[in-house]
Design an enzyme around this catalytic site. Structure first.
Site, PDB file in Angstrom:
ATOM      1  N   THR A  50       5.178   1.464   5.997  1.00 19.89           N
ATOM      2  CA  THR A  50       3.801   0.991   6.117  1.00 19.89           C
ATOM      3  C   THR A  50       3.019   1.870   7.079  1.00 19.89           C
ATOM      4  O   THR A  50       3.502   2.176   8.171  1.00 19.89           O
ATOM      5  CB  THR A  50       3.677  -0.487   6.556  1.00 19.89           C
ATOM      6  OG1 THR A  50       2.306  -0.746   6.877  1.00 19.89           O
ATOM      7  CG2 THR A  50       4.514  -0.859   7.753  1.00 19.89           C
ATOM      8  N   VAL A  51       1.831   2.262   6.658  1.00 18.72           N
ATOM      9  CA  VAL A  51       0.979   3.025   7.575  1.00 18.72           C
ATOM     10  C   VAL A  51       0.554   2.156   8.754  1.00 18.72           C
ATOM     11  O   VAL A  51       0.217   2.675   9.810  1.00 18.72           O
ATOM     12  CB  VAL A  51      -0.281   3.609   6.872  1.00 18.72           C
ATOM     13  CG1 VAL A  51       0.101   4.674   5.860  1.00 18.72           C
ATOM     14  CG2 VAL A  51      -1.149   2.535   6.244  1.00 18.72           C
ATOM     15  N   ASP A  52       0.594   0.834   8.580  1.00 17.97           N
ATOM     16  CA  ASP A  52       0.163  -0.060   9.673  1.00 17.97           C
ATOM     17  C   ASP A  52       1.151  -0.037  10.854  1.00 17.97           C
ATOM     18  O   ASP A  52       0.803  -0.431  11.954  1.00 17.97           O
ATOM     19  CB  ASP A  52       0.029  -1.501   9.175  1.00 17.97           C
ATOM     20  CG  ASP A  52      -1.020  -1.640   8.076  1.00 17.97           C
ATOM     21  OD1 ASP A  52      -1.739  -0.654   7.820  1.00 17.97           O
ATOM     22  OD2 ASP A  52      -1.102  -2.723   7.475  1.00 17.97           O
ATOM     23  N   GLY A  59       0.834  -1.212   0.000  1.00 21.64           N
ATOM     24  CA  GLY A  59       0.000   0.000   0.000  1.00 21.64           C
ATOM     25  C   GLY A  59       0.861   1.252   0.000  1.00 21.64           C
ATOM     26  O   GLY A  59       1.888   1.295   0.666  1.00 21.64           O
ATOM     27  N   LEU A  86      -7.909   7.710   2.076  1.00 23.89           N
ATOM     28  CA  LEU A  86      -7.628   9.117   2.409  1.00 23.89           C
ATOM     29  C   LEU A  86      -6.484   9.200   3.416  1.00 23.89           C
ATOM     30  O   LEU A  86      -5.612  10.059   3.331  1.00 23.89           O
ATOM     31  CB  LEU A  86      -8.873   9.767   3.030  1.00 23.89           C
ATOM     32  CG  LEU A  86     -10.063   9.985   2.109  1.00 23.89           C
ATOM     33  CD1 LEU A  86     -11.287  10.357   2.926  1.00 23.89           C
ATOM     34  CD2 LEU A  86      -9.740  11.076   1.103  1.00 23.89           C
ATOM     35  N   ARG A 144      -3.924   7.314   3.952  1.00 21.69           N
ATOM     36  CA  ARG A 144      -2.550   7.012   3.540  1.00 21.69           C
ATOM     37  C   ARG A 144      -2.090   7.867   2.355  1.00 21.69           C
ATOM     38  O   ARG A 144      -0.961   7.733   1.907  1.00 21.69           O
ATOM     39  CB  ARG A 144      -2.384   5.520   3.250  1.00 21.69           C
ATOM     40  CG  ARG A 144      -3.139   5.024   2.059  1.00 21.69           C
ATOM     41  CD  ARG A 144      -2.936   3.529   1.852  1.00 21.69           C
ATOM     42  NE  ARG A 144      -3.411   3.147   0.553  1.00 21.69           N
ATOM     43  CZ  ARG A 144      -3.747   1.926   0.176  1.00 21.69           C
ATOM     44  NH1 ARG A 144      -3.665   0.939   1.046  1.00 21.69           N
ATOM     45  NH2 ARG A 144      -4.142   1.678  -1.034  1.00 21.69           N
ATOM     46  N   GLY A 156      -5.239  -0.466   9.033  1.00 23.69           N
ATOM     47  CA  GLY A 156      -4.217  -1.006   9.925  1.00 23.69           C
ATOM     48  C   GLY A 156      -4.200  -2.517   9.987  1.00 23.69           C
ATOM     49  O   GLY A 156      -3.401  -3.108  10.705  1.00 23.69           O
ATOM     50  N   ARG A 157      -5.140  -3.117   9.267  1.00 18.74           N
ATOM     51  CA  ARG A 157      -5.229  -4.578   9.248  1.00 18.74           C
ATOM     52  C   ARG A 157      -5.237  -5.170  10.647  1.00 18.74           C
ATOM     53  O   ARG A 157      -6.127  -4.889  11.412  1.00 18.74           O
ATOM     54  CB  ARG A 157      -4.068  -5.134   8.441  1.00 18.74           C
ATOM     55  CG  ARG A 157      -4.575  -5.849   7.236  1.00 18.74           C
ATOM     56  CD  ARG A 157      -3.476  -6.476   6.443  1.00 18.74           C
ATOM     57  NE  ARG A 157      -3.827  -6.372   5.051  1.00 18.74           N
ATOM     58  CZ  ARG A 157      -2.987  -6.144   4.085  1.00 18.74           C
ATOM     59  NH1 ARG A 157      -1.720  -5.979   4.332  1.00 18.74           N
ATOM     60  NH2 ARG A 157      -3.406  -6.088   2.854  1.00 18.74           N
ATOM     61  N   GLU A 201     -10.252  -1.395  11.133  1.00 17.54           N
ATOM     62  CA  GLU A 201     -10.891  -2.220  10.092  1.00 17.54           C
ATOM     63  C   GLU A 201     -10.780  -3.719  10.411  1.00 17.54           C
ATOM     64  O   GLU A 201     -11.554  -4.522   9.924  1.00 17.54           O
ATOM     65  CB  GLU A 201     -10.230  -1.956   8.735  1.00 17.54           C
ATOM     66  CG  GLU A 201      -8.744  -2.330   8.703  1.00 17.54           C
ATOM     67  CD  GLU A 201      -8.060  -2.123   7.352  1.00 17.54           C
ATOM     68  OE1 GLU A 201      -8.679  -1.595   6.415  1.00 17.54           O
ATOM     69  OE2 GLU A 201      -6.870  -2.494   7.239  1.00 17.54           O
TER      70      GLU A 201
HETATM   71  O1  F6P Z   1      -0.840  -2.493   4.392  1.00 19.26           O
HETATM   72  C1  F6P Z   1      -1.252  -1.175   4.319  1.00 19.26           C
HETATM   73  C2  F6P Z   1      -2.739  -1.083   4.074  1.00 19.26           C
HETATM   74  O2  F6P Z   1      -3.047   0.262   3.824  1.00 19.26           O
HETATM   75  C3  F6P Z   1      -3.610  -1.672   5.206  1.00 19.26           C
HETATM   76  O3  F6P Z   1      -3.794  -0.797   6.267  1.00 19.26           O
HETATM   77  C4  F6P Z   1      -4.875  -1.981   4.457  1.00 19.26           C
HETATM   78  O4  F6P Z   1      -5.624  -2.991   5.086  1.00 19.26           O
HETATM   79  C5  F6P Z   1      -4.336  -2.470   3.161  1.00 19.26           C
HETATM   80  O5  F6P Z   1      -3.120  -1.809   2.934  1.00 19.26           O
HETATM   81  C6  F6P Z   1      -5.250  -2.209   2.000  1.00 19.26           C
HETATM   82  O6  F6P Z   1      -4.659  -2.717   0.871  1.00 19.26           O
HETATM   83  P1  F6P Z   1      -5.214  -2.465  -0.590  1.00 19.26           P
HETATM   84  O7  F6P Z   1      -5.068  -1.013  -0.871  1.00 19.26           O
HETATM   85  O8  F6P Z   1      -4.330  -3.304  -1.454  1.00 19.26           O
HETATM   86  O9  F6P Z   1      -6.636  -2.897  -0.579  1.00 19.26           O
END
Ligand code: F6P
Length: 349
Positions: free
Chosen positions: A143-145, A14, A303, A305, A192-193, A248
C-alpha cells in the site's frame, strides 16, 4: 522444504508502481518449489469467485515476460475492492471459494493488498481452520499509504514517496522561478487517506538545492483554516511563493473532510471508505478569496502510485521478495499470516 502444488495469486485495492513485483516473487518461488500452475485471479477475489483465472505461465515463460511484469506499474491482474461477508450466514460464498480451490487443485492462496485485503486473508484462513481445510492463505503487504501494522513499511510506499519528493522539488523550482510581485500559493494534494506517511514524504524535498515546502498538513492533526491562512500570510511577508503539501484526508475540528467543503468525498466504497479528492482545490479557492493571492492546486492523484519511471529499486526488490517469502512461508505450512519487512539497520539500509 515440501514441494508446492498449484497456487493462486491476486491483487487487491489501489495499485502501486511495484505491485507486479510481488506477483513475480510469488511466481518465482512457487516455480522453484515445483508448482505446476501459478494461477492469477483476474480482479482479485471477485474474479476468483467467478473462476476468472489465468495461467501465469502463459505470460511469464516467454521473451521479456518476467522483466516486463517487474517494471510495469498498475496491477497486471486487475484489482478489486470486494468485501467478503462475515462467515456466519454467508457460508455459500466461502463454499464457492473452496470449490474453486478444489477444482483447480490450489494449495495456497496469496493476496497482495492493504488492510482490507489482509482481512480477506484472515477470514479465509479462519474458515479453513474451522472447516478442516488444508489450503493456506498468505497476505503480501502492499500500500502506498504505508499503514499496515507490524511490518516496518509497505512495498509501494517507497516509490510513491520518491515520486512525491522529486515532484515537490520540481514544482517548488517552477513556482520560485516565475519572478512574481504578487505572492503565489501552490497547494499540492497527496494521497494516503487517514495516514500521513505519504504527505510527510514531501519533507524529503528539502535539501541543499531546495527550500522544501512551507508547511505540510497531515490527516492525523485537526486542520484549522484560520491557522492555515495566517501561516500563508506570514510566509508571504517574507517571500513571494508559498508551497504547501496537504494530505487528501485532512479534517476539520467537526470531523468533516476538507474536501467535503466543495463536494468531494461523496462516493463511498464497499468498505465504507469515502473517496477523498479535492481538498487542494478547495484550499486554493479559499486562499484566493480570503487573501487575494494567486493560488493554484496540484492533485498528485494516481500519478504518485503509478510512476514507474521514478520507482525505487529497493522498493521494487522488496515487493518481489515479499511475494517470494510469502510462498516460502506457505510451503512451511503457515497460514493466516502476512509477510513483513523488518529493518535491521539504517546504514547500510
Ligand atoms: O489505499 C491506497 C489509495 O491509493 C489511497 O491513498 C487513496 O485514498 C485510495 O487508494 C484511492 O482509491 P481509489 O483509486 O479506489 O479511488
Amino acid at each position: 522444504m515440501k514441494r508446492m502444488g498449484n497456487v493462486v495469486v491476486g491483487q487487491s485495492g489501489g495499485p502501486t508502481a511495484v505491485i507486479n513485483g510481488s506477483v513475480l516473487g510469488v511466481y518465482q518461488a512457487a516455480k522453484e518449489l515445483g508448482a505446476d500452475h501459478v494461477y492469477g485471479m483476474v480482479h482479485g477475489i471477485q474474479g476468483f469467485l467467478e473462476k476468472n483465472l489465468i495461467c501465469l505461465e502463459d505470460y511469464l515463460e516467454s521473451g521479456m515476460g518476467r522483466e516486463l511484469l517487474r517494471r510495469t506499474p498498475s496491477a497486471f491482474l486487475g484489482t478489486c475492492r470486494y468485501k467478503l461477508p462475515q462467515i456466519a450466514g454467508n457460508e455459500a460464498v466461502y463454499e464457492q471459494v473452496f470449490a474453486v480451490m478444489e477444482e483447480y487443485q490450489i494449495e495456497a492462496f496469496f493476496y497482495i493488498g492493504g488492510n482490507d485485503s489482509m482481512d480477506t486473508v484472515k477470514m479465509l484462513s479462519d474458515y479453513a481452520a474451522s472447516h478442516g481445510k488444508s489450503q493456506r492463505f498468505v497476505g503480501i503487504p502492499k500500500t502506498v499509504d504505508n499503514d499496515l501494522p507490524v511490518t516496518d513499511h509497505c512495498p509501494g510506499y517507497g516509490s510513491a514517496a520518491k515520486y512525491i519528493a522529486a515532484s515537490m522539488k520540481e514544482v517548488i523550482r517552477d513556482v520560485q522561478s516565475t519572478g512574481l510581485t504578487k505572492p503565489t500559493v501552490l497547494i499540492v494534494e497527496i494521497m494516503g487517506r487517514h495516514a500521513g506517511w505519504l504527505a510527510a514524504a514531501a519533507a524529503l524535498a528539502k535539501g541543499e538545492d531546495c527550500d522544501g515546502a512551507d508547511a505540510i498538513y497531515l490527516p492525523e492533526r485537526v486542520f484549522d483554516p484560520e491557522d492555515f491562512l495566517s501561516h500563508i500570510r506570514a510566509v508571504a511577508e517574507t517571500k513571494n511563493t508559498v508551497v504547501i503539501a496537504v494530505s487528501e484526508g485532512i479534517r476539520l475540528g467537526d470531523g468533516r473532510f476538507v474536501c467535503e467543503l466543495s463536494g468531494g468525498a461523496d462516493s463511498v466504497d464497499v468498505f465504507g471508505h469515502k473517496q477523498l479528492s479535492g481538498c487542494g482545490l478547495t484550499l486554493a479557492e479559499m486562499v484566493k478569496s480570503q487573501t487575494g493571492f494567486k493560488a493554484r492546486a496540484i492533485e498528485l492523484s494516481t500519478l504518485q502510485r503509478s510512476a514507474a519511471h521514478l520507482a525505487s529499486l529497493t522498493d521494487a526488490d522488496e515487493a518481489r521478495e515479499a511475494g517470494y517469502h510469502g510462498v516460502m512461508a506457505a510451503a512451511e505450512g503457515r497460514t493466516g499470516v502476512m509477510t513483513v519487512l523488518r529493518k535491521l539497520h539504517d546504514t547500510p539500509y
